[in-house]
Design a protein around this motif. Structure first.
Motif, short mmCIF file in Angstrom:
data_model
loop_
_atom_site.label_atom_id
_atom_site.label_comp_id
_atom_site.label_asym_id
_atom_site.label_seq_id
_atom_site.Cartn_x
_atom_site.Cartn_y
_atom_site.Cartn_z
N SER A 52 -25.39 -10.14 -8.20
CA SER A 52 -24.30 -8.78 -8.18
C SER A 52 -23.46 -8.43 -6.79
N ILE A 53 -23.81 -9.01 -5.47
CA ILE A 53 -23.62 -8.74 -4.28
C ILE A 53 -23.32 -10.19 -3.81
N ALA A 54 -22.21 -10.31 -3.62
CA ALA A 54 -21.99 -12.30 -2.88
C ALA A 54 -22.77 -11.67 -1.01
N PRO A 55 -23.84 -13.05 -1.01
CA PRO A 55 -24.09 -12.56 0.01
C PRO A 55 -23.00 -13.79 0.58
N GLY A 56 -23.63 -13.53 2.19
CA GLY A 56 -22.50 -12.77 3.56
C GLY A 56 -21.21 -12.45 3.70
N THR A 57 -21.09 -11.18 2.55
CA THR A 57 -20.37 -10.60 2.96
C THR A 57 -20.55 -9.26 3.14
N ALA A 58 -21.44 -8.53 2.68
CA ALA A 58 -21.71 -7.71 3.25
C ALA A 58 -22.77 -7.27 3.93
N ALA A 59 -24.18 -8.12 3.67
CA ALA A 59 -25.31 -7.78 4.42
C ALA A 59 -25.48 -8.83 5.95
N GLU A 60 -24.68 -10.02 5.48
CA GLU A 60 -24.51 -10.75 6.63
C GLU A 60 -23.28 -10.82 7.64
N LYS A 61 -22.42 -10.29 7.15
CA LYS A 61 -21.16 -10.10 7.77
C LYS A 61 -20.77 -11.07 8.28
N LYS A 62 -20.75 -12.45 7.90
CA LYS A 62 -20.26 -14.14 7.95
C LYS A 62 -19.42 -14.08 7.26
N GLN A 63 -18.01 -14.34 7.24
CA GLN A 63 -16.96 -14.35 6.59
C GLN A 63 -16.75 -15.77 6.59
N SER A 64 -15.86 -16.45 5.83
CA SER A 64 -15.63 -17.91 5.77
C SER A 64 -14.22 -17.97 5.43
N PHE A 65 -14.11 -19.21 5.72
CA PHE A 65 -11.91 -19.43 4.63
C PHE A 65 -12.56 -19.28 3.53
N LEU A 66 -13.33 -19.30 3.22
CA LEU A 66 -13.93 -19.49 1.77
C LEU A 66 -14.37 -18.14 0.99
N HIS A 67 -15.03 -16.94 1.81
CA HIS A 67 -14.62 -15.82 1.52
C HIS A 67 -13.60 -14.86 0.94
N ALA A 68 -12.21 -15.68 2.40
CA ALA A 68 -10.80 -14.62 2.12
C ALA A 68 -10.29 -15.50 0.87
N TRP A 69 -10.88 -16.58 0.61
CA TRP A 69 -9.58 -17.35 -0.12
C TRP A 69 -9.75 -16.53 -1.56
N ASP A 70 -8.69 -16.71 -2.00
CA ASP A 70 -7.91 -15.93 -3.19
C ASP A 70 -8.67 -16.20 -4.45
N PRO A 71 -10.14 -15.58 -4.86
CA PRO A 71 -10.80 -16.17 -6.30
C PRO A 71 -10.14 -16.77 -6.97
N ARG A 72 -9.49 -16.82 -7.31
CA ARG A 72 -8.73 -16.78 -8.73
C ARG A 72 -8.60 -18.91 -8.12
N LEU A 73 -7.77 -18.91 -6.86
CA LEU A 73 -7.19 -20.46 -6.75
C LEU A 73 -8.48 -20.56 -6.73
N LYS A 74 -9.97 -20.54 -5.52
CA LYS A 74 -10.39 -20.43 -5.21
C LYS A 74 -11.14 -21.05 -6.37
N ILE A 75 -11.11 -20.62 -7.63
CA ILE A 75 -12.02 -20.99 -8.82
C ILE A 75 -11.17 -22.22 -9.02
N ALA A 76 -10.15 -22.12 -9.43
CA ALA A 76 -9.09 -22.63 -9.31
C ALA A 76 -9.37 -24.72 -9.09
N THR A 77 -9.06 -23.83 -7.82
CA THR A 77 -9.31 -25.75 -7.37
C THR A 77 -10.26 -26.07 -7.33
N LEU A 78 -11.72 -25.66 -6.91
CA LEU A 78 -12.30 -26.35 -6.52
C LEU A 78 -13.12 -26.66 -8.34
N PHE A 79 -13.12 -25.94 -8.70
CA PHE A 79 -13.18 -26.19 -10.52
C PHE A 79 -12.60 -28.04 -10.68
N THR A 80 -11.30 -27.86 -10.49
CA THR A 80 -10.37 -28.77 -10.93
C THR A 80 -11.50 -30.03 -9.43
N PHE A 81 -11.62 -29.92 -8.07
CA PHE A 81 -12.37 -30.30 -7.59
C PHE A 81 -13.23 -31.45 -8.38
#
Lengths: 314, 211
Positions: A52-81
């Motif tokens: 329910s809480i994504a790791p690296g968002t609230a607790a650890e404050k470790k962000q990456s380009f994967l966290h910032a990526w728009d979720p729709r584009l992220k899932i569509a792209t990685l799904f295709t990949f």
């Protein structure tokens, strides 16, 4: 009749060592399991990770380009990949895909334990292929065969081994990509993205509700199991165990069934009208499009290399 | 057994995805939307049930439960329940690959659907007929799942023939266990809460009456 290119006779000593390893390894695993279960009193943690809480968002404050990526584009792209990876046929491109997945996992700061759990979950299925396929794959033109003494009826096909290794590489690549794909935003956000990508809304609602109740029933099942153990239940391979398990499942299902009405009424009284409201808004930025483009070009390159490398893989 | 990624060829991946999407669309049309939250709650209990391992000699097996899902939920709801459960198993645990999701849905969902139809037809109203129906559904569900798994592996190429045969043989003891456990579960429910065994009919019939 096809002829193998090379037949290598393996010396008896090597064969004995290999057979010994083959018998010793499962025995070792069994003993380890027995020892561990007696040591920790079977306190196995089978609960699913809390998504329910994504790791690296609230607790650890470790962000990456994967966290910032728009979720729709992220899932569509990685799904295709993932589909691109699953369709690869050459050793080189499969290794490249595995490297890409590993770097994506490293970039997303995924805890190692979650990755390990995924790899352990598929290890049994993959081990079956690795053990069975070299001995059972059909003869191919110009392949290398290992012949073990005592086991002349079961030649070891290098082609079969290669097929199994390719399957393992592809399965691990996709399994590793699951964490960057679904672990970098909360499950609610990922499911909203899936809905906006065209998955039917009722299915998304069901997945959300089911996910919420899994934890509840897991705790209930643990509690029931604990009281069964307290009354002296120890599972064996017999009819009694199956009958008791049947009663256990029956109780679990009845409790869930009795809960359905209450849950639905509670939802109605809070104004449920068939959809959960969406509050988070996402906007696609230039950076998102660049990231998506990068992944898609990588996928296309993999496909092209794979098509040109067809002859390399035997 | 869940199929992992990378085993099935691309054509089979897309075919199975298309077929299971068709199955979802059909099931959604057959079910009253008001019942979907209830089905979701029961799906969670099936999810937990499928994580339970039973000892079998030196190893242990986990239950597949397509037969029991068909018995308790009826054909259309059972198919939806299977798909939802498998999506979550794949995302949370990696039980079944993402690209093999269509194939896994068909492998468990089609037997669940058929067992649901069969049980609706032959359920009867006595304890004996219910238990017998559940035992047959439990065994048949697993056997059908194993046959679909073997069929999918057969279509994937000549190298998989022997693996498919071994997978079929390995499912025989699981089918027996599943038959006994399903019979015991239904026998328990019949004595404790019999109306639950007829719930699947209301899931289907209210919808037909509304149309």
């Amino acid at each position: 009749m096809m002829q193998p290119d090379k037949i290598i006779l393996v010396s008896p000593w090597v064969t004995c060592a290999l057979i010994g390893l083959f018998i010793a390894w499962p025995l070792y695993l069994l003993c380890k399991k027995k020892w561990r279960s007696s040591a920790s009193n079977n306190n196995r943690n089978t609960a699913p990770p809390d998504w329910s809480i994504a790791p690296g968002t609230a607790a650890e404050k470790k962000q990456s380009f994967l966290h910032a990526w728009d979720p729709r584009l992220k899932i569509a792209t990685l799904f295709t990949f993932c589909f691109v990876v699953a369709s690869l046929d050459a050793l080189g491109t499969c290794l490249a895909a595995l490297l890409i997945s590993i770097s994506a996992v490293l970039y997303s700061h995924t805890p190692w334990i979650r990755v390990r759990k995924r790899l352990v979950a598929i290890s049994g299925f993959l081990a079956m292929f690795l053990v069975i396929m070299p001995f059972t794959s059909p003869m191919v033109e110009d392949e290398t065969i290992l012949l073990f003494p005592f086991l002349s009826a079961l030649p070891f096909h290098m082609y079969g081994l290669l097929t199994a290794v390719l399957i393992c590489l592809k399965a691990c690549s996709v399994a590793l990509l699951m964490e960057p794909m679904f672990g970098t935003s909360s499950l609610t956000v990922s499911l909203q993205a899936l809905q906006q990508l065209g998955v039917p809304a009722p299915i998304i609602q069901m997945i959300l509700l089911t996910h919420r109740f899994i934890y509840l029933f897991q705790q209930e099942a643990n509690r029931m199991h604990r009281s069964m153990k307290l009354r002296g239940f120890s599972p064996k391979t017999d009819i009694a165990t199956m009958r008791i398990t049947g009663n256990f499942l029956g109780m679990l299902f009845i409790r869930s069934y009795e809960r359905t009405e209450h849950v639905y009424e509670a939802m109605l009284s809070r104004g449920y009208n068939g959809v959960f409201p969406v509050y988070t808004q996402h906007r696609i930025s230039v950076k998102d499009i660049v990231t998506t483009g990068g992944w898609l070009i990588t996928g296309l390159a993999l496909l092209l290399f794979d098509a040109s490398a067809q002859a390399l893989w035997v | 057994m869940h199929i992992a990624d990378g085993v099935l060829p691309t054509s089979i991946i897309f075919t199975t995805y298309a077929l299971s999407s068709a199955g979802i669309a059909y099931s959604l049309r057959k079910i009253n939307p008001e019942d979907l939250p209830k089905i979701a709650v029961v799906t969670a209990s099936f999810f937990v049930a499928s994580l339970i391992h039973l000892p079998l000699g030196p190893t242990s097996v986990h239950l597949l439960l397509p037969g029991l899902m068909g018995v308790l939920l009826g054909p259309a709801a059972a198919f939806l329940s299977v798909v939802v459960g498998l999506v979550l198993q794949s995302i949370l645990f990696q039980f079944g690959g993402l690209t093999a999701l269509g194939a896994n849905s068909l492998m468990i969902g089609v037997p669940a659907f058929l067992c649901g139809l069969l049980f609706l037809r032959f359920q009867g109203s006595t304890l004996r007929s219910n238990v017998a129906g559940a035992a047959i559904a439990g065994g048949l569900g697993t056997v059908l799942a194993a046959l679909i798994l073997a069929g999918l592996l057969y279509t994937s190429g000549e190298s998989f023939f022997r693996v498919a045969q071994l997978a079929l043989v390995a499912h025989i003891p699981v089918a027996l266990i599943e038959a006994v456990v399903s019979a015991a579960t239904v026998s328990f429910i019949f004595r404790v809460k019999p109306e639950m065994l007829y719930w699947s009919r209301t899931l289907l019939y209210t919808n037909d009456a509304a149309r």
